[in-house]
Scaffold this active site. Structure first.
Site, mmCIF file in Angstrom:
data_model
loop_
_atom_site.group_PDB
_atom_site.id
_atom_site.type_symbol
_atom_site.label_atom_id
_atom_site.label_comp_id
_atom_site.label_asym_id
_atom_site.label_seq_id
_atom_site.Cartn_x
_atom_site.Cartn_y
_atom_site.Cartn_z
ATOM 1 N N LYS A 91 15.990 -3.495 -1.196
ATOM 2 C CA LYS A 91 15.572 -4.135 -1.489
ATOM 3 C C LYS A 91 16.167 -3.943 -2.969
ATOM 4 C CE LYS A 91 11.530 -6.683 0.985
ATOM 5 N NZ LYS A 91 10.572 -7.197 0.498
ATOM 6 N N GLY A 115 -0.453 -10.118 6.224
ATOM 7 C CA GLY A 115 0.486 -10.793 5.542
ATOM 8 C C GLY A 115 1.590 -11.785 6.604
ATOM 9 N N MET A 125 -1.386 -7.910 1.961
ATOM 10 C CA MET A 125 0.317 -8.468 2.402
ATOM 11 C C MET A 125 0.428 -8.093 4.234
ATOM 12 S SD MET A 125 2.147 -7.993 -1.162
ATOM 13 C CE MET A 125 1.606 -9.220 -2.215
ATOM 14 N N SER A 179 12.083 -10.917 11.599
ATOM 15 C CA SER A 179 13.424 -12.373 11.242
ATOM 16 C C SER A 179 13.978 -13.119 11.921
ATOM 17 C CB SER A 179 14.015 -11.416 9.741
ATOM 18 O OG SER A 179 13.015 -11.377 8.892
ATOM 19 N N ASN A 193 15.030 -9.584 -2.162
ATOM 20 C CA ASN A 193 14.961 -10.026 -0.544
ATOM 21 C C ASN A 193 15.837 -10.942 0.090
ATOM 22 O OD1 ASN A 193 13.852 -12.083 -0.928
ATOM 23 N ND2 ASN A 193 12.603 -11.825 0.375
ATOM 24 N N ASP A 239 9.953 -13.518 -1.714
ATOM 25 C CA ASP A 239 8.244 -13.174 -0.955
ATOM 26 C C ASP A 239 7.599 -13.275 -1.727
ATOM 27 O OD1 ASP A 239 9.637 -10.914 0.711
ATOM 28 O OD2 ASP A 239 9.778 -9.269 -0.959
ATOM 29 N N THR A 282 15.658 -6.019 3.690
ATOM 30 C CA THR A 282 14.474 -5.130 4.237
ATOM 31 C C THR A 282 14.236 -4.023 2.867
ATOM 32 O OG1 THR A 282 12.224 -5.291 4.810
ATOM 33 C CG2 THR A 282 13.666 -4.769 5.883
ATOM 34 N N ALA A 309 5.422 -4.386 -4.302
ATOM 35 C CA ALA A 309 5.259 -5.522 -3.935
ATOM 36 C C ALA A 309 4.476 -5.773 -4.370
ATOM 37 C CB ALA A 309 4.376 -5.159 -2.189
HETATM 38 P P1 ATR Z 1 5.204 -1.029 -1.958
HETATM 39 O O1 ATR Z 1 6.946 -1.663 -1.785
HETATM 40 O O2 ATR Z 1 5.434 -0.952 -0.790
HETATM 41 O O3 ATR Z 1 4.917 -1.923 -3.196
HETATM 42 P P2 ATR Z 1 5.258 1.302 -3.439
HETATM 43 O O4 ATR Z 1 6.347 0.493 -4.598
HETATM 44 O O5 ATR Z 1 5.963 2.340 -3.396
HETATM 45 O O6 ATR Z 1 5.559 0.433 -1.970
HETATM 46 O O7 ATR Z 1 3.841 1.191 -3.494
HETATM 47 C C1 ATR Z 1 2.826 1.150 -3.255
HETATM 48 C C2 ATR Z 1 1.998 1.108 -4.034
HETATM 49 O O8 ATR Z 1 0.376 1.251 -2.942
HETATM 50 C C3 ATR Z 1 1.245 1.821 -5.034
HETATM 51 O O9 ATR Z 1 0.465 0.601 -5.941
HETATM 52 C C4 ATR Z 1 0.315 2.438 -4.648
HETATM 53 O O10 ATR Z 1 -0.503 3.432 -5.405
HETATM 54 P P3 ATR Z 1 0.038 4.703 -6.612
HETATM 55 O O11 ATR Z 1 1.046 4.055 -7.944
HETATM 56 O O12 ATR Z 1 -1.440 5.078 -7.150
HETATM 57 O O13 ATR Z 1 0.966 5.869 -6.448
HETATM 58 C C5 ATR Z 1 -0.551 2.290 -3.667
HETATM 59 N N1 ATR Z 1 -0.221 3.166 -2.434
HETATM 60 C C6 ATR Z 1 0.033 4.048 -1.135
HETATM 61 N N2 ATR Z 1 -0.763 4.639 -0.313
HETATM 62 C C7 ATR Z 1 -2.178 3.799 -1.122
HETATM 63 C C8 ATR Z 1 -3.314 4.777 -1.025
HETATM 64 N N3 ATR Z 1 -3.598 5.458 -0.343
HETATM 65 N N4 ATR Z 1 -4.654 4.621 -1.729
HETATM 66 C C9 ATR Z 1 -4.708 3.588 -2.845
HETATM 67 N N5 ATR Z 1 -3.066 3.273 -2.830
HETATM 68 C C10 ATR Z 1 -2.281 3.198 -2.270
#
Ligand code: ATR
Length: 283
Positions: free
Chosen positions: A69, A248, A225, A20, A90, A105, A65, A134
């Site tokens: 957030k 991303g 992303m 950034s 953000n 975002d 970040t 995200a």
């Molecule tokens: P972020 O802020 O990056 O979105 P988050 O809120 O922790 O982080 O969300 C992570 C997302 O990635 C979730 O949708 C998670 O799925 P679950 O809700 O079932 O946990 C998904 N995710 C993380 N690791 C994954 C993997 N190895 N395979 C598939 N989905 C994954």
């Protein structure tokens, strides 16, 4: 003569590798804005104190970040609609001692897809992978593009259903909403999508959601992303299914440009900055 330089920071922990400062430095140079932009390593338990201290020192605004957030969302006294829907902030604007929270975002994602990659989302069949922060941040800006379909797929299907219910609550007509399990996506036979957006954090673990090749429409854009020096596992899988892929980095630059516009009222030329970042990456 003294020239007052408006100060901005990005709060995070860790933050040393943030792009950034480089991006905003290029924006400021290009648009001739007298401003500074630096990283701010906030202690994990002192985010609010750090923001308030920066404000008191005369800071003009900030980005936020990982992992702050959600705390920024709680700290802001006023929230934009897109921040409310995203449930996360953000970008902070300081006005008359008040903290205003926004979220750029999703707008950055949509702008990267529609402007930089020249793919219309209107009428498109869109598959959103993930139901975490995200994915939620992308929800309203994606729906506002009026895709024909928005399908949400997530490892935990209940979370996808919750996000789908949130999408339905906006009552945006003509967007067909649905939910899929990752098993169904891996097996295929669930229809085709023109744009597939990976909003999971699987790439961070060098993993990918598996998607059967018949799920990719013939000119599909597969957008991750995440970004890195090499294609993510999701991008590699999509490439082997014949899809066009993007990481991303464009979203990162576009969300920054949207924040810059909120602070400065000037829209930088992102294409120049994105080209420079991509060039640096190859160098
Ligand atoms: P972020 O802020 O990056 O979105 P988050 O809120 O922790 O982080 O969300 C992570 C997302 O990635 C979730 O949708 C998670 O799925 P679950 O809700 O079932 O946990 C998904 N995710 C993380 N690791 C994954 C993997 N190895 N395979 C598939 N989905 C994954």
């Amino acid at each position: 003569m003294s020239v007052k330089t408006d100060a901005y920071v990005v709060f995070g922990n860790p933050i040393a590798h943030s792009k950034s400062p480089l991006i905003h430095g290029l924006f400021a140079h290009q648009t001739k804005q007298a401003m500074s932009y630096q990283t701010y390593l906030a202690p994990l338990d002192q985010f609010a104190v750090s923001v308030q201290g920066f404000m008191q020192l005369g800071g003009c605004g900030a980005n936020v970040t990982v992992p702050f957030k959600l705390e920024a969302f709680d700290l802001a006294q006023t929230l934009s609609e897109r921040a409310q829907v995203a449930g996360a902030v953000n970008t902070l604007l300081f006005r008359d001692g008040q903290i205003i929270g926004d979220n750029t975002d999703g707008a950055g994602l949509v702008r990267d897809i529609t402007v930089n990659l020249r793919r219309s989302l209107q009428g498109a069949r869109v598959l959103l992978l993930g139901a975490g922060g995200a994915a939620r941040g992308a929800l309203l800006p994606l729906l506002q593009q009026l895709p024909a379909q928005l399908c949400i797929a997530n490892r935990s299907v209940e979370k996808a259903e919750t996000l789908c219910a949130l999408a339905a609550s906006f009552e945006i007509d003509d967007v067909q909403l649905s939910v899929l399990s990752l098993d169904a996506l891996a097996q295929g036979g669930v229809g085709q999508f023109d744009v597939i957006i990976n909003a999971t954090s699987a790439s961070l673990q060098q993993e990918s959601v598996m998607i059967a090749s018949d799920v990719f429409a013939s000119d599909c854009l597969a957008y991750d992303m995440m970004y890195g020096d090499v294609a993510t596992p999701f991008m590699r899988m999509a490439q082997s299914a014949g899809a066009q892929t993007a990481d991303g980095l464009g979203m990162l630059v576009e969300q920054a440009a949207e924040a810059f516009y909120l602070w400065r009222g000037v829209r930088p030329d992102t294409a120049l900055v994105l080209a420079q970042l991509r060039g640096d990456r190859q160098a």
